[in-house]
Design a protein around this motif. Structure first.
Motif, PDB file in Angstrom:
ATOM      1  N   SER A  96       6.830 -34.243   5.926  1.00  0.00           N
ATOM      2  CA  SER A  96       7.151 -33.618   4.551  1.00  0.00           C
ATOM      3  C   SER A  96       5.683 -33.335   3.651  1.00  0.00           C
ATOM      4  O   SER A  96       4.584 -33.901   4.087  1.00  0.00           O
ATOM      5  N   TYR A 148      12.448 -33.638  10.388  1.00  0.00           N
ATOM      6  CA  TYR A 148      11.757 -33.714   9.156  1.00  0.00           C
ATOM      7  C   TYR A 148      11.442 -35.235   8.914  1.00  0.00           C
ATOM      8  O   TYR A 148      12.520 -35.686   8.487  1.00  0.00           O
ATOM      9  N   THR A 174      16.728 -35.317   9.762  1.00  0.00           N
ATOM     10  CA  THR A 174      15.860 -36.127   8.517  1.00  0.00           C
ATOM     11  C   THR A 174      15.735 -37.451   9.256  1.00  0.00           C
ATOM     12  O   THR A 174      16.643 -38.187   9.213  1.00  0.00           O
TER      13      THR A 174
END
Length: 327
Positions: free
Chosen positions: A132, A185, A224
């Protein structure tokens, strides 16, 4: 049932022939060269036949061309220590410029992915790790400097985060031509031990959503990862990805509650230290069986809450893979 069918049905909550499974790890030293990281990643996949391959470069792959320096000091997780940060003064955030994804560290990672997908073919789903913007910012400045600047000079930090977001979007765009299944992610600051909800919403979530909303529609396996021992799981439904991974064995929520908070699949069930590194094959199989039972083998991918340690006994890794076959 092939790997994609198994994963897509799992995400949709449909019955499958077995629970999908995957582990991933760092390859310190090898992660400094595209061909070496590709070779180690392919060998790891061929040794254990995971349902998807998570490519795990050093976290600095997207930052080296901004001037950071790092090295491996022997961490069992395989992570590197930053020895040179490039953000000292708050004004430094405004000096950052977007990187060219065809050059430098980003270009090397594109080359690495091309080698991996050429070698493995399209039958094996491959996902690339993306850090991120806020995680990248921490590595540019150091944790305490980032927090101080966020609280004293927020506009300047936002300028830097916007630049890092643009670099990340350019990198993702350069990956569209590769046969990837999606991205992994990695979010490090949606964590009550680090930020308040308002701080994460302001400095993290807004940029996370810009990246996740821009993913190519053909990428069907986006994961994620919410890092840390006190995850802000209340935001999980805002991550438009198919799978959520967190340290479910160390912190709340557990897998059962986690499934009620997301639309796709949950990924975990094994502790990287207690089960995988320090346990035995029996320990691993028992933990896997418990997790599969808890989730009723639906919307569940067996893995750890984070990377497998580089010194994990191979017998335990084999036990992870075998545990989904013997349920």
């Amino acid at each position: 049932m092939n790997k994609r069918e198994r994963l897509e049905r799992t995400i949709a909550g449909e019955p499958t022939d077995r629970v999908p499974v995957s582990l991933w790890r760092h390859f310190p030293g090898d992660d400094q060269r595209a061909a070496d990281l590709a070779r180690s990643t392919v060998d790891f996949q061929r040794a254990y036949d995971w349902d998807f391959v998570k490519v795990t470069p050093a976290s600095s792959f997207c930052l080296t061309d901004l001037g950071v320096q790092d090295h491996w000091e022997g961490s069992l997780e395989g992570t590197r220590v930053y020895t040179r940060h490039v953000i000292q003064k708050s004004l430094d955030w405004t000096s950052l410029r977007p990187l060219d994804p065809a050059r430098g560290g980003l270009g090397r990672q594109v080359d690495c992915l091309r080698l991996i997908t050429d070698e493995l073919g399209e039958e094996i789903p491959v996902v690339q790790t993306i850090f991120s913007p806020l995680a990248q910012a921490k590595n540019l400045a150091g944790k305490q400097t980032l927090l101080r600047h966020m609280r004293l000079n927020p506009d300047r930090v936002h300028s830097g985060l916007a630049t890092l977001t643009e670099s990340t979007l350019r990198f993702i765009d350069s990956l569209r031509r590769l046969p990837l299944a999606g991205i992994f992610y990695a979010i490090q600051h949606a964590n009550y031990d680090t930020l308040s909800e308002d701080e994460y919403r302001q400095f993290g979530l807004v940029y996370d959503k810009k990246i996740l909303d821009a993913l190519p529609s053909k990428w069907w396996l986006n994961i994620t990862h919410i890092h840390g021992d006190a995850p802000m799981f209340k935001f999980a439904h805002e991550y438009k990805t198919q799978v959520i991974n967190w340290h479910d064995r160390k912190c709340e929520p557990d897998l059962v509650i986690g499934k009620t908070l997301v639309n796709g699949a949950v990924c975990g069930g094994l502790a990287q230290w207690e089960h995988l590194h320090q346990g035995t094959p029996t320990t691993v199989r028992d933990a896997a069986r418990e997790a599969i039972h808890q989730t009723n083998a639906r919307r569940f991918v067996l893995s750890t809450g984070c990377v497998a340690l580089i010194t994990t006994p191979l017998s335990n890794i084999r036990a992870v893979r075998e545990s989904v076959e013997n349920v």
